[in-house]
Design a protein around this motif. Structure first.
Motif, PDB file in Angstrom:
ATOM      1  N   ILE A 147       0.997  -1.129  -0.057  1.00 30.82           N
ATOM      2  CA  ILE A 147      -0.033  -0.013  -0.016  1.00 30.82           C
ATOM      3  C   ILE A 147       0.771   1.378  -0.108  1.00 30.82           C
ATOM      4  CG2 ILE A 147      -1.746   1.451   1.157  1.00 30.82           C
ATOM      5  CD1 ILE A 147      -2.903  -1.597   2.275  1.00 30.82           C
ATOM      6  N   GLU A 148       1.880   1.141   0.792  1.00 32.61           N
ATOM      7  CA  GLU A 148       2.916   2.287   0.873  1.00 32.61           C
ATOM      8  C   GLU A 148       3.575   2.565  -0.445  1.00 32.61           C
ATOM      9  OE1 GLU A 148       2.597   0.646   5.038  1.00 32.61           O
ATOM     10  OE2 GLU A 148       2.597   0.006   3.061  1.00 32.61           O
ATOM     11  N   LEU A 149       3.843   1.688  -1.004  1.00 29.19           N
ATOM     12  CA  LEU A 149       4.335   1.754  -2.601  1.00 29.19           C
ATOM     13  C   LEU A 149       3.245   2.416  -3.484  1.00 29.19           C
ATOM     14  CD1 LEU A 149       6.486   0.944  -4.718  1.00 29.19           C
ATOM     15  CD2 LEU A 149       5.301  -1.278  -5.234  1.00 29.19           C
ATOM     16  N   LEU A 150       2.200   2.033  -3.532  1.00 30.82           N
ATOM     17  CA  LEU A 150       1.139   2.673  -4.308  1.00 30.82           C
ATOM     18  C   LEU A 150       1.128   4.165  -3.994  1.00 30.82           C
ATOM     19  CD1 LEU A 150       0.611  -0.474  -5.206  1.00 30.82           C
ATOM     20  CD2 LEU A 150      -1.852   0.178  -5.155  1.00 30.82           C
ATOM     21  N   ARG A 151       1.098   4.480  -2.752  1.00 26.04           N
ATOM     22  CA  ARG A 151       0.877   5.755  -2.282  1.00 26.04           C
ATOM     23  C   ARG A 151       2.153   6.670  -2.869  1.00 26.04           C
ATOM     24  NH1 ARG A 151      -2.822   7.723   1.244  1.00 26.04           N
ATOM     25  NH2 ARG A 151      -1.298   9.011   2.383  1.00 26.04           N
ATOM     26  N   ALA A 152       3.231   6.104  -3.026  1.00 28.09           N
ATOM     27  CA  ALA A 152       4.414   6.766  -3.208  1.00 28.09           C
ATOM     28  C   ALA A 152       4.414   7.092  -4.827  1.00 28.09           C
ATOM     29  CB  ALA A 152       5.648   6.144  -2.654  1.00 28.09           C
ATOM     30  N   VAL A 153       4.103   6.104  -5.354  1.00 27.67           N
ATOM     31  CA  VAL A 153       3.976   6.417  -6.821  1.00 27.67           C
ATOM     32  C   VAL A 153       3.115   7.502  -6.958  1.00 27.67           C
ATOM     33  CG1 VAL A 153       3.042   5.071  -9.014  1.00 27.67           C
ATOM     34  CG2 VAL A 153       4.619   3.868  -7.390  1.00 27.67           C
ATOM     35  N   PHE A 154       1.946   7.633  -6.445  1.00 28.53           N
ATOM     36  CA  PHE A 154       1.159   8.811  -6.695  1.00 28.53           C
ATOM     37  C   PHE A 154       1.225   9.850  -6.011  1.00 28.53           C
ATOM     38  CE2 PHE A 154      -3.137  10.577  -5.780  1.00 28.53           C
ATOM     39  CZ  PHE A 154      -3.362  11.211  -7.083  1.00 28.53           C
ATOM     40  N   GLY A 155       2.476  10.013  -5.241  1.00 27.02           N
ATOM     41  CA  GLY A 155       2.839  11.466  -4.714  1.00 27.02           C
ATOM     42  C   GLY A 155       2.267  11.574  -3.442  1.00 27.02           C
ATOM     43  N   ALA A 156       1.500  10.522  -2.655  1.00 27.66           N
ATOM     44  CA  ALA A 156       0.745  10.675  -1.360  1.00 27.66           C
ATOM     45  C   ALA A 156       1.904  10.450  -0.233  1.00 27.66           C
ATOM     46  CB  ALA A 156      -0.493   9.922  -1.371  1.00 27.66           C
ATOM     47  N   ASP A 157       2.820   9.629  -0.421  1.00 26.17           N
ATOM     48  CA  ASP A 157       3.620   9.392   0.710  1.00 26.17           C
ATOM     49  C   ASP A 157       5.299   9.758   0.068  1.00 26.17           C
ATOM     50  OD1 ASP A 157       1.827   8.421   2.342  1.00 26.17           O
ATOM     51  OD2 ASP A 157       2.225   6.290   2.017  1.00 26.17           O
ATOM     52  N   HIS A 158       5.880  10.144   1.128  1.00 24.77           N
ATOM     53  CA  HIS A 158       7.355  10.588   0.691  1.00 24.77           C
ATOM     54  C   HIS A 158       8.259   9.333   0.458  1.00 24.77           C
ATOM     55  CE1 HIS A 158      10.984  13.000   0.804  1.00 24.77           C
ATOM     56  NE2 HIS A 158      11.532  12.269   1.636  1.00 24.77           N
ATOM     57  N   ARG A 159       8.975   9.691  -0.695  1.00 26.07           N
ATOM     58  CA  ARG A 159      10.117   8.876  -1.176  1.00 26.07           C
ATOM     59  C   ARG A 159      11.279   9.130  -0.676  1.00 26.07           C
ATOM     60  NH1 ARG A 159       7.391  11.014  -4.925  1.00 26.07           N
ATOM     61  NH2 ARG A 159       9.528  12.028  -5.744  1.00 26.07           N
ATOM     62  N   THR A 160      12.189   8.232  -0.100  1.00 21.90           N
ATOM     63  CA  THR A 160      13.590   8.323   0.138  1.00 21.90           C
ATOM     64  C   THR A 160      14.674   8.053  -0.515  1.00 21.90           C
ATOM     65  OG1 THR A 160      13.538   6.324   1.252  1.00 21.90           O
ATOM     66  CG2 THR A 160      12.731   8.106   2.607  1.00 21.90           C
ATOM     67  N   GLY A 161      14.266   7.506  -1.778  1.00 19.39           N
ATOM     68  CA  GLY A 161      15.577   7.365  -2.714  1.00 19.39           C
ATOM     69  C   GLY A 161      14.911   6.401  -4.048  1.00 19.39           C
ATOM     70  N   GLY A 162      15.705   6.224  -4.916  1.00 17.72           N
ATOM     71  CA  GLY A 162      15.158   5.657  -6.120  1.00 17.72           C
ATOM     72  C   GLY A 162      14.735   6.645  -7.474  1.00 17.72           C
ATOM     73  N   THR A 163      14.359   6.187  -8.295  1.00 14.09           N
ATOM     74  CA  THR A 163      13.854   7.068  -9.640  1.00 14.09           C
ATOM     75  C   THR A 163      12.587   6.195 -10.103  1.00 14.09           C
ATOM     76  OG1 THR A 163      15.124   5.892 -11.166  1.00 14.09           O
ATOM     77  CG2 THR A 163      16.285   8.007  -9.804  1.00 14.09           C
ATOM     78  N   MET A 164      11.819   7.394 -10.898  1.00 18.09           N
ATOM     79  CA  MET A 164      10.704   6.634 -11.623  1.00 18.09           C
ATOM     80  C   MET A 164      10.788   7.742 -12.843  1.00 18.09           C
ATOM     81  SD  MET A 164       7.596   6.327  -9.125  1.00 18.09           S
ATOM     82  CE  MET A 164       7.370   7.983  -8.638  1.00 18.09           C
ATOM     83  N   HIS A 165      10.424   6.990 -14.100  1.00 20.43           N
ATOM     84  CA  HIS A 165      10.137   7.650 -15.113  1.00 20.43           C
ATOM     85  C   HIS A 165       8.680   7.245 -15.971  1.00 20.43           C
ATOM     86  CE1 HIS A 165      14.707   8.095 -14.865  1.00 20.43           C
ATOM     87  NE2 HIS A 165      14.341   8.941 -15.845  1.00 20.43           N
ATOM     88  N   LEU A 166       8.157   8.118 -16.366  1.00 27.80           N
ATOM     89  CA  LEU A 166       6.917   7.958 -16.960  1.00 27.80           C
ATOM     90  C   LEU A 166       6.971   8.419 -18.516  1.00 27.80           C
ATOM     91  CD1 LEU A 166       3.836   7.273 -16.171  1.00 27.80           C
ATOM     92  CD2 LEU A 166       3.537   9.892 -15.967  1.00 27.80           C
ATOM     93  N   ASP A 167       6.719   7.400 -19.333  1.00 28.10           N
ATOM     94  CA  ASP A 167       6.991   7.396 -20.718  1.00 28.10           C
ATOM     95  C   ASP A 167       8.398   7.954 -20.942  1.00 28.10           C
ATOM     96  OD1 ASP A 167       4.501   6.401 -21.725  1.00 28.10           O
ATOM     97  OD2 ASP A 167       3.452   8.231 -21.430  1.00 28.10           O
ATOM     98  N   GLY A 168       9.340   7.603 -20.414  1.00 31.95           N
ATOM     99  CA  GLY A 168      10.719   8.139 -20.621  1.00 31.95           C
ATOM    100  C   GLY A 168      11.098   9.289 -20.008  1.00 31.95           C
ATOM    101  N   GLU A 169      10.158  10.172 -19.296  1.00 33.09           N
ATOM    102  CA  GLU A 169      10.588  11.376 -18.751  1.00 33.09           C
ATOM    103  C   GLU A 169      10.565  11.072 -17.282  1.00 33.09           C
ATOM    104  OE1 GLU A 169      11.173  14.397 -20.252  1.00 33.09           O
ATOM    105  OE2 GLU A 169      10.936  13.576 -22.300  1.00 33.09           O
TER     106      GLU A 169
END
Length: 515
Positions: A307-329
């Motif tokens: 559940i925490e992972l889903l919320r972090a992907v949506f920006g509802a919870d704070h991330r402490t590291g790592g990266t994400m790209h959406l359609d290459g951006e």
């Protein structure tokens, strides 16, 4: 299914449950459950979410009364089910998941609350501290009893609750998911305490999803499924796979996969969402790719971090590291607003508290994200808003007499479809779904599955989590199994089984392979 033979140790029985049933309206949470807990032993109770474990423990702790059946403690049948009677007369105490402690009061006051020495109006405070220190010492804890409870970590607060049970001379202690918020080191500290209590002759009932700790601690294992008792073993004779099979033993032929809801996905498609080594509260080093039109299901126990992972992907919870790209951006939302601007949608698991606006109409709920489209010269155009909402309601078959109707007057399934209509208004690239069919009936589930399929056919990528494992297997292309905050494996849904996923989520497979 009866499972393996029930334990039949010659030791005296501390807790004897016979034919226990509990009804909540039309729902039968417990159905003719019988089990025994021998004195001075640890009896584990396992089962999936909704199996009836918590209801059973609430009855044994006096927080609920059974509809039928009997409970006998140390040879005496329980006639009155309330917490005070269960503790004072039958010496049964509960260590709950949510610890009920007075945070501003001292450790000693919390331990001795209700059992203070001396007159009730003027208790002997020196003796309160002395007795509390002795109880903590029995648990191997060297802690200042005068320290405020609010300053302690979760593991130490749990020991305070255990000491409070001993202060009331409890001889049966119920542990409900005691390690769900503890680190491995804190869990080992608790296990040492539990071993000590067993050596002192205390009987314990232990509820957990985690297979390794059940095998580490318990003498006997019982499994509940759909409110019924379906298996019992001496732990020494049990196999993890047998327990997992008992937990998930329902047939799959009536599950949504038969309707062909899982979409076909090209494995060659460039990722819509690319997650690399993502870290945050509750999860660590998660790496996964989701292609356009693909559904990645996230499976795991409630404390797995899904559940925490889903919320972090949506920006509802704070991330402490790592990266994400959406359609290459690069995609690094600092808030849900950032995610919405990137056309990322989120259907929360708690619809009533996190999804709908209960005081507003269906139309206002559907258009909550697109109000600016219906504003002209600073005024909200109600007719335009209603027309847009009507169109979305027809498209998603939201059953309502009028979109001016209060959303709380709709069924759970129609509320969920209205929320889905809200998110479709932003033309999402990625849809994050948490418990997407929680609280909806079978007919509404089928409609929602069809809607999810239509999303993937449009190329929308979906990241979904559900505690309903057959549902997750049915709607997903691949399953990411999480345990203790990490992704254990990512497997094709077509090759996954409930038993296999549950074995990974509980640690049974790892435990068996390394034994």
């Amino acid at each position: 299914m009866s499972g393996a033979a029930s334990p039949s140790d010659p030791a005296a029985v501390a807790v004897d449950v016979s034919g226990l049933s509990k009804q909540f309206g039309p729902v039968r949470a417990l159905d003719d459950v019988s089990l025994q807990a021998p004195a001075g032993t640890i009896t584990a109770v396992m089962g999936e979410n909704g199996a009836g474990k918590s209801t059973l423990m609430k009855v044994l702790a006096g927080l609920d009364s059974p509809t039928a059946g009997t409970v006998t403690v140390a040879g005496e049948q329980v006639r009155r089910f309330d917490a005070a009677t269960m503790l004072s007369r039958h010496r049964v105490a509960l260590v709950p998941q949510e610890l009920a402690l007075a945070q501003a009061r001292s450790v000693a006051e919390n331990i001795m609350l209700g059992a203070e020495p001396g007159p009730r109006a003027f208790p002997n405070r020196a003796e309160i501290v002395q007795r509390a220190a002795a109880l903590l010492g029995r648990l191997g804890e060297n802690l200042d009893p005068r320290r405020p409870v609010g300053e302690l970590d979760a593991a130490t607060q749990q020991l305070v609750v255990i000491a409070r049970s001993l202060a009331r001379d409890a001889n049966v202690v119920i542990f409900d998911e005691p390690t769900s918020v503890l680190s491995p080191a804190e869990s080992e500290r608790l296990f040492t305490v539990i071993d000590g209590l067993r050596a002192d002759g205390v009987t314990m009932l232990y509820v957990s999803h985690r297979m390794p700790e059940v095998f580490r601690l318990s003498d006997h294992v019982h499994v509940l499924r759909d409110g019924r008792h379906v298996g019992a073993w001496r732990t020494a004779d049990a196999e993890p796979d047998d327990i997992v099979s008992a937990m998930v033993g329902r047939t799959l032929q009536h599950e949504p996969k038969a309707a062909g809801t899982t979409p076909a996905t090209s494995s060659a498609a460039a990722p819509r969402l690319q997650v690399r080594e993502l870290r945050g509260a509750g999860f660590d080093s998660v790496t996964v790719d989701i292609a356009p039109g693909e559904v990645i299901g996230v499976a795991g126990l409630p404390d797995s971090g899904r559940i925490e992972l889903l919320r972090a992907v949506f920006g509802a919870d704070h991330r402490t590291g790592g990266t994400m790209h959406l359609d290459g951006e690069p995609f690094a939302p600092h808030s849900p607003r950032d995610a919405i601007r990137a056309r990322v949608a989120y259907l929360p698991g708690e619809r009533r508290h996190q999804g709908i606006f209960p005081t507003m109409s269906v139309a206002d709920n559907v258009n909550a994200l697109t109000l600016d489209r219906h504003v002209r010269f600073g005024l909200l155009r109600r007719r335009s808003l209603r027309r847009d909402a009507d169109e979305h309601a027809r498209e998603l078959r939201v059953k309502t007499s009028t979109t001016a109707q209060a959303i709380t007057q709709l069924s759970g399934g129609n509320q969920q479809k209205a929320l889905l209509a809200r998110w479709l208004s932003i033309d999402p690239r990625l849809m994050v779904l948490d418990e997407p069919t929680r609280g909806v009936d079978v007919g509404a589930k089928a409609e929602l599955y069809a809607l999810f399929r239509s999303l993937t056919e449009r190329g929308v990528a979906v990241l979904a989590s559900s505690s309903d494992l057959p549902e997750l297997l049915a709607i997903s292309d691949r399953i990411a199994v999480m345990a203790a905050g990490r992704v254990v494996d990512i497997v094709p849904a077509a090759e996954a089984t409930e038993e296999g996923v549950m074995a990974m989520a509980t640690g049974a497979r790892t435990m068996k392979e390394t034994a």
